[in-house]
Design a protein around this motif. Structure first.
Motif, PDB file in Angstrom:
ATOM      1  N   ILE A  37      10.712  44.818  77.872  1.00 41.30           N
ATOM      2  CA  ILE A  37      10.841  46.257  77.615  1.00 41.30           C
ATOM      3  C   ILE A  37       9.478  46.852  77.267  1.00 41.30           C
ATOM      4  N   ALA A  38       8.717  46.159  76.421  1.00 36.22           N
ATOM      5  CA  ALA A  38       7.385  46.650  76.045  1.00 36.22           C
ATOM      6  C   ALA A  38       6.480  46.753  77.268  1.00 36.22           C
ATOM      7  N   GLU A  39       6.575  45.777  78.156  1.00 39.89           N
ATOM      8  CA  GLU A  39       5.768  45.793  79.373  1.00 39.89           C
ATOM      9  C   GLU A  39       6.129  46.998  80.251  1.00 39.89           C
ATOM     10  N   ARG A  40       7.419  47.284  80.368  1.00 36.29           N
ATOM     11  CA  ARG A  40       7.846  48.443  81.146  1.00 36.29           C
ATOM     12  C   ARG A  40       7.303  49.739  80.556  1.00 36.29           C
ATOM     13  N   VAL A  41       7.383  49.852  79.237  1.00 34.58           N
ATOM     14  CA  VAL A  41       6.883  51.060  78.565  1.00 34.58           C
ATOM     15  C   VAL A  41       5.385  51.215  78.806  1.00 34.58           C
ATOM     16  N   LEU A  42       4.635  50.134  78.637  1.00 30.82           N
ATOM     17  CA  LEU A  42       3.183  50.211  78.851  1.00 30.82           C
ATOM     18  C   LEU A  42       2.846  50.571  80.300  1.00 30.82           C
ATOM     19  N   ASN A  43       3.597  50.038  81.246  1.00 28.06           N
ATOM     20  CA  ASN A  43       3.358  50.387  82.652  1.00 28.06           C
ATOM     21  C   ASN A  43       3.622  51.863  82.900  1.00 28.06           C
ATOM     22  N   ARG A  44       4.685  52.395  82.307  1.00 29.25           N
ATOM     23  CA  ARG A  44       4.985  53.824  82.480  1.00 29.25           C
ATOM     24  C   ARG A  44       3.906  54.692  81.844  1.00 29.25           C
ATOM     25  N   VAL A  45       3.452  54.299  80.657  1.00 30.22           N
ATOM     26  CA  VAL A  45       2.395  55.063  79.994  1.00 30.22           C
ATOM     27  C   VAL A  45       1.117  55.029  80.838  1.00 30.22           C
ATOM     28  N   ALA A  46       0.800  53.861  81.383  1.00 24.71           N
ATOM     29  CA  ALA A  46      -0.390  53.742  82.230  1.00 24.71           C
ATOM     30  C   ALA A  46      -0.261  54.612  83.475  1.00 24.71           C
ATOM     31  N   GLU A  47       0.941  54.654  84.072  1.00 23.83           N
ATOM     32  CA  GLU A  47       1.162  55.510  85.240  1.00 23.83           C
ATOM     33  C   GLU A  47       0.995  56.984  84.879  1.00 23.83           C
ATOM     34  N   GLN A  48       1.513  57.375  83.713  1.00 24.57           N
ATOM     35  CA  GLN A  48       1.377  58.764  83.279  1.00 24.57           C
ATOM     36  C   GLN A  48      -0.082  59.103  83.016  1.00 24.57           C
TER      37      GLN A  48
END
Length: 151
Positions: A37-48
């Motif tokens: 879950i943390a990895e998904r959140v970090l990937n989304r933040v990086a995309e944003q």
């Protein structure tokens, strides 16, 4: 009989060990799920962040070369002014002039920006920026040398 007791004791030890390992396995699986879950959140933040950087780069003023030196173009103010097209220091100047109660002098804007206003040479670059903003329609330069914001 002794063999049977040893076998029973060993089975009991192994059962206890199996219970401990099952508990550890559950903890490891729970932590792995949290990491996913943390990895998904970090990937989304990086995309944003990448999207925001790309949007900022698309809006940023294009650098130009004049006499071999890089200069930043200040766009003319159109019908739908987009302040995001201005460099950050010009947006600060514009915000200070807008926040003022009335016409402002270059010295007043310099004080707000934290410049050494007692030194005339420190105010001249600021005066040039404010004049450039006025020339391109972002500010209004009055006859007495003070500046006001355009509505």
């Amino acid at each position: 009989m002794q063999d049977l007791e040893r076998i029973t004791a060993r089975r009991s030890e192994l059962d206890t060990l199996a219970e401990e390992l099952a508990k550890q396995l559950q903890e490891v699986q729970a932590e792995r799920e949290e990491l996913v879950i943390a990895e998904r959140v970090l990937n989304r933040v990086a995309e944003q962040d990448r999207a925001a950087e790309e949007a900022a780069a698309a809006v940023a003023p294009a650098p130009a070369r004049v006499a071999g030196r890089a200069v930043l173009l200040i766009p003319h103010r159109g019908e739908n002014p987009d302040e995001a097209a201005l460099p950050a220091d010009y947006r600060k100047i514009l915000a200070i002039v807008r926040a003022a109660d009335g016409p402002v002098q270059v010295r007043g804007v310099g004080e707000e920006l934290g410049l050494e206003v007692a030194v005339r040479g420190k105010l001249e670059p600021l005066r040039a920026k404010m004049t450039r903003l006025a020339d391109r329609g972002w500010l209004h330069k009055r006859g007495d040398g003070r500046f006001t914001a355009r509505p």
